[in-house]
Write a protein that holds these residues in place. Sequence first.
Motif, PDB file in Angstrom:
ATOM      1  N   TYR A 176      13.144 -14.385  10.515  1.00 43.75           N
ATOM      2  CA  TYR A 176      13.809 -13.693  11.615  1.00 43.75           C
ATOM      3  C   TYR A 176      14.542 -12.448  11.125  1.00 43.75           C
ATOM      4  O   TYR A 176      14.493 -11.385  11.763  1.00 43.75           O
ATOM      5  N   LYS A 177      15.192 -12.548   9.955  1.00 41.93           N
ATOM      6  CA  LYS A 177      15.887 -11.386   9.405  1.00 41.93           C
ATOM      7  C   LYS A 177      14.898 -10.282   9.035  1.00 41.93           C
ATOM      8  O   LYS A 177      15.161  -9.089   9.260  1.00 41.93           O
ATOM      9  N   GLU A 178      13.750 -10.660   8.449  1.00 39.23           N
ATOM     10  CA  GLU A 178      12.741  -9.654   8.091  1.00 39.23           C
ATOM     11  C   GLU A 178      12.225  -8.937   9.341  1.00 39.23           C
ATOM     12  O   GLU A 178      12.076  -7.708   9.346  1.00 39.23           O
ATOM     13  N   LEU A 179      11.954  -9.699  10.356  1.00 40.47           N
ATOM     14  CA  LEU A 179      11.494  -9.071  11.597  1.00 40.47           C
ATOM     15  C   LEU A 179      12.550  -8.138  12.180  1.00 40.47           C
ATOM     16  O   LEU A 179      12.235  -7.038  12.672  1.00 40.47           O
ATOM     17  N   GLU A 180      13.796  -8.547  12.127  1.00 41.98           N
ATOM     18  CA  GLU A 180      14.866  -7.712  12.648  1.00 41.98           C
ATOM     19  C   GLU A 180      15.005  -6.425  11.850  1.00 41.98           C
ATOM     20  O   GLU A 180      15.176  -5.330  12.428  1.00 41.98           O
ATOM     21  N   GLU A 181      14.924  -6.510  10.506  1.00 43.94           N
ATOM     22  CA  GLU A 181      15.019  -5.312   9.672  1.00 43.94           C
ATOM     23  C   GLU A 181      13.846  -4.364   9.926  1.00 43.94           C
ATOM     24  O   GLU A 181      14.016  -3.140  10.003  1.00 43.94           O
ATOM     25  N   GLU A 182      12.642  -4.925  10.064  1.00 47.16           N
ATOM     26  CA  GLU A 182      11.478  -4.087  10.322  1.00 47.16           C
ATOM     27  C   GLU A 182      11.608  -3.372  11.675  1.00 47.16           C
ATOM     28  O   GLU A 182      11.300  -2.176  11.796  1.00 47.16           O
ATOM     29  N   GLN A 183      12.091  -4.086  12.667  1.00 48.50           N
ATOM     30  CA  GLN A 183      12.282  -3.460  13.974  1.00 48.50           C
ATOM     31  C   GLN A 183      13.333  -2.353  13.906  1.00 48.50           C
ATOM     32  O   GLN A 183      13.171  -1.274  14.490  1.00 48.50           O
ATOM     33  N   ARG A 184      14.410  -2.596  13.154  1.00 43.27           N
ATOM     34  CA  ARG A 184      15.444  -1.574  13.005  1.00 43.27           C
ATOM     35  C   ARG A 184      14.913  -0.344  12.282  1.00 43.27           C
ATOM     36  O   ARG A 184      15.217   0.802  12.655  1.00 43.27           O
ATOM     37  N   ARG A 185      14.073  -0.572  11.242  1.00 40.35           N
ATOM     38  CA  ARG A 185      13.505   0.560  10.508  1.00 40.35           C
ATOM     39  C   ARG A 185      12.578   1.388  11.410  1.00 40.35           C
ATOM     40  O   ARG A 185      12.603   2.621  11.380  1.00 40.35           O
ATOM     41  N   LYS A 186      11.782   0.706  12.229  1.00 38.59           N
ATOM     42  CA  LYS A 186      10.918   1.432  13.154  1.00 38.59           C
ATOM     43  C   LYS A 186      11.728   2.260  14.142  1.00 38.59           C
ATOM     44  O   LYS A 186      11.390   3.413  14.442  1.00 38.59           O
ATOM     45  N   GLU A 187      12.804   1.693  14.631  1.00 41.90           N
ATOM     46  CA  GLU A 187      13.647   2.436  15.560  1.00 41.90           C
ATOM     47  C   GLU A 187      14.250   3.673  14.898  1.00 41.90           C
ATOM     48  O   GLU A 187      14.324   4.757  15.505  1.00 41.90           O
ATOM     49  N   GLN A 188      14.681   3.535  13.627  1.00 39.17           N
ATOM     50  CA  GLN A 188      15.228   4.695  12.919  1.00 39.17           C
ATOM     51  C   GLN A 188      14.170   5.781  12.724  1.00 39.17           C
ATOM     52  O   GLN A 188      14.452   6.973  12.900  1.00 39.17           O
ATOM     53  N   GLU A 189      12.947   5.375  12.365  1.00 37.42           N
ATOM     54  CA  GLU A 189      11.871   6.369  12.194  1.00 37.42           C
ATOM     55  C   GLU A 189      11.568   7.090  13.508  1.00 37.42           C
ATOM     56  O   GLU A 189      11.382   8.309  13.536  1.00 37.42           O
ATOM     57  N   GLU A 190      11.524   6.336  14.581  1.00 41.75           N
ATOM     58  CA  GLU A 190      11.277   6.973  15.880  1.00 41.75           C
ATOM     59  C   GLU A 190      12.384   7.948  16.246  1.00 41.75           C
ATOM     60  O   GLU A 190      12.129   9.051  16.756  1.00 41.75           O
ATOM     61  N   ASP A 191      13.645   7.558  15.957  1.00 40.15           N
ATOM     62  CA  ASP A 191      14.763   8.470  16.241  1.00 40.15           C
ATOM     63  C   ASP A 191      14.663   9.748  15.412  1.00 40.15           C
ATOM     64  O   ASP A 191      14.907  10.860  15.922  1.00 40.15           O
ATOM     65  N   GLU A 192      14.292   9.605  14.129  1.00 37.76           N
ATOM     66  CA  GLU A 192      14.162  10.790  13.278  1.00 37.76           C
ATOM     67  C   GLU A 192      13.040  11.708  13.783  1.00 37.76           C
ATOM     68  O   GLU A 192      13.193  12.929  13.805  1.00 37.76           O
ATOM     69  N   GLN A 193      11.918  11.130  14.174  1.00 39.51           N
ATOM     70  CA  GLN A 193      10.823  11.946  14.704  1.00 39.51           C
ATOM     71  C   GLN A 193      11.238  12.680  15.973  1.00 39.51           C
ATOM     72  O   GLN A 193      10.918  13.857  16.162  1.00 39.51           O
ATOM     73  N   GLU A 194      11.966  12.009  16.824  1.00 40.06           N
ATOM     74  CA  GLU A 194      12.434  12.661  18.046  1.00 40.06           C
ATOM     75  C   GLU A 194      13.394  13.807  17.728  1.00 40.06           C
ATOM     76  O   GLU A 194      13.329  14.884  18.338  1.00 40.06           O
ATOM     77  N   MET A 195      14.284  13.597  16.738  1.00 38.43           N
ATOM     78  CA  MET A 195      15.216  14.659  16.344  1.00 38.43           C
ATOM     79  C   MET A 195      14.472  15.857  15.778  1.00 38.43           C
ATOM     80  O   MET A 195      14.789  17.011  16.094  1.00 38.43           O
ATOM     81  N   LYS A 196      13.457  15.591  14.945  1.00 39.75           N
ATOM     82  CA  LYS A 196      12.674  16.701  14.389  1.00 39.75           C
ATOM     83  C   LYS A 196      11.965  17.478  15.493  1.00 39.75           C
ATOM     84  O   LYS A 196      11.954  18.717  15.491  1.00 39.75           O
ATOM     85  N   ALA A 197      11.384  16.756  16.440  1.00 37.96           N
ATOM     86  CA  ALA A 197      10.691  17.433  17.531  1.00 37.96           C
ATOM     87  C   ALA A 197      11.655  18.287  18.355  1.00 37.96           C
ATOM     88  O   ALA A 197      11.342  19.426  18.733  1.00 37.96           O
ATOM     89  N   MET A 198      12.850  17.772  18.611  1.00 38.59           N
ATOM     90  CA  MET A 198      13.833  18.535  19.379  1.00 38.59           C
ATOM     91  C   MET A 198      14.281  19.775  18.613  1.00 38.59           C
ATOM     92  O   MET A 198      14.445  20.858  19.191  1.00 38.59           O
ATOM     93  N   LEU A 199      14.482  19.642  17.282  1.00 39.76           N
ATOM     94  CA  LEU A 199      14.879  20.805  16.476  1.00 39.76           C
ATOM     95  C   LEU A 199      13.781  21.873  16.467  1.00 39.76           C
ATOM     96  O   LEU A 199      14.069  23.065  16.562  1.00 39.76           O
ATOM     97  N   GLU A 200      12.522  21.447  16.346  1.00 39.32           N
ATOM     98  CA  GLU A 200      11.421  22.418  16.370  1.00 39.32           C
ATOM     99  C   GLU A 200      11.360  23.143  17.708  1.00 39.32           C
ATOM    100  O   GLU A 200      11.161  24.354  17.762  1.00 39.32           O
ATOM    101  N   GLN A 201      11.539  22.410  18.787  1.00 35.31           N
ATOM    102  CA  GLN A 201      11.533  23.055  20.097  1.00 35.31           C
ATOM    103  C   GLN A 201      12.671  24.064  20.232  1.00 35.31           C
ATOM    104  O   GLN A 201      12.488  25.174  20.737  1.00 35.31           O
TER     105      GLN A 201
END
Length: 323
Positions: A176-201
């Motif tokens: 359960y902890k591994e799944l939670e960490e993986e989900q958190r890491r995916k959320e962080q990556e998605e947030d970073e991609q969104e920030m990069k896209a907003m900065l480029e725009q």
Amino acid sequence: MSERKVLNKYYPPDFDPAKIPKLKLPKDRQYVVRLMAPFNMRCKTCGEYIYKGKKFNARKETVQNESYLGLPIFRFYIKCTRCLAEITFKTDPENTDYTMEHGATRNFQAEKLLEEEEKRMQKEREEEELNNPMKVLENRTKDSKLEMEVLENLQELKELNQRQANVDFEAMLKQYKELEEEQRRKEQEEDEQEMKAMLEQAQNRRLLVDSDSDEEAAKPRPNPTAQTKPTDILQEDPQPQSKKPRMESWERSVGKLSTKAQLAGLVARRKEKEKADPALENGMETKGTTASTGSLPAAAAAAATSSLGLLGAYSDSEDSASD
């Protein structure tokens, strides 16, 4: 109006209650009563279900030659709500219940029948044990053996459940902890991609705005400080407009043919000093003019002929003056 509430009646002195005739009503007479169905039933004729609590206008009668400890037993007649078939049931004071008699079958009666069967068997057993001591010992042995079998079966089921349900809680928590960490890491990556896209725009918008401002700066802008006062416009001299000569109406339609430059090619100046006949010269010039101006309209040709005649006369006068 007060007399209608009076309960005391007047009895005359010669009143004899024995002389009052008594009504002879039958013992099995029926009364119409309002009741509810005491149990769930199903009509035998049409199969309609009648639930418990359904209200009916029933006929009630006393059952003859039947009673329980001096209590009378009553019978009720109702009609099916669908096919109007007659259904009858009567009271059962012994079991504090009702018994179905005719026209329908009682539903959910299996449990009741099972309880009745258990009561009957228990009663028979007690009667056997009352007169036979060996039967009591045999029944006790059977009960103890049955109890031991039930306990053994229960223990086997518990062991089987424990073997099948061997759960490692630590492994579950780790997973359960591994799944939670993986989900958190995916959320962080998605947030970073969104920030990069907003900065480029935002950067692209800034570049577009800068390029537009450079183009506007390259264009010549009017100097707003050239005129310091609003009244300077009135003091400026207006530009002199070129004065055009006034044209006559016939010149607009025919054209201007009075200048020397336009008629220079049409007139041939005489170099000879001899004087010719003016009438002959006028006739020759008229013929030449008509030949040259044949393509013009009639009004234009007439104007050209008159002007050429004047020019011919003017040239003759110049020649004579020179002579």
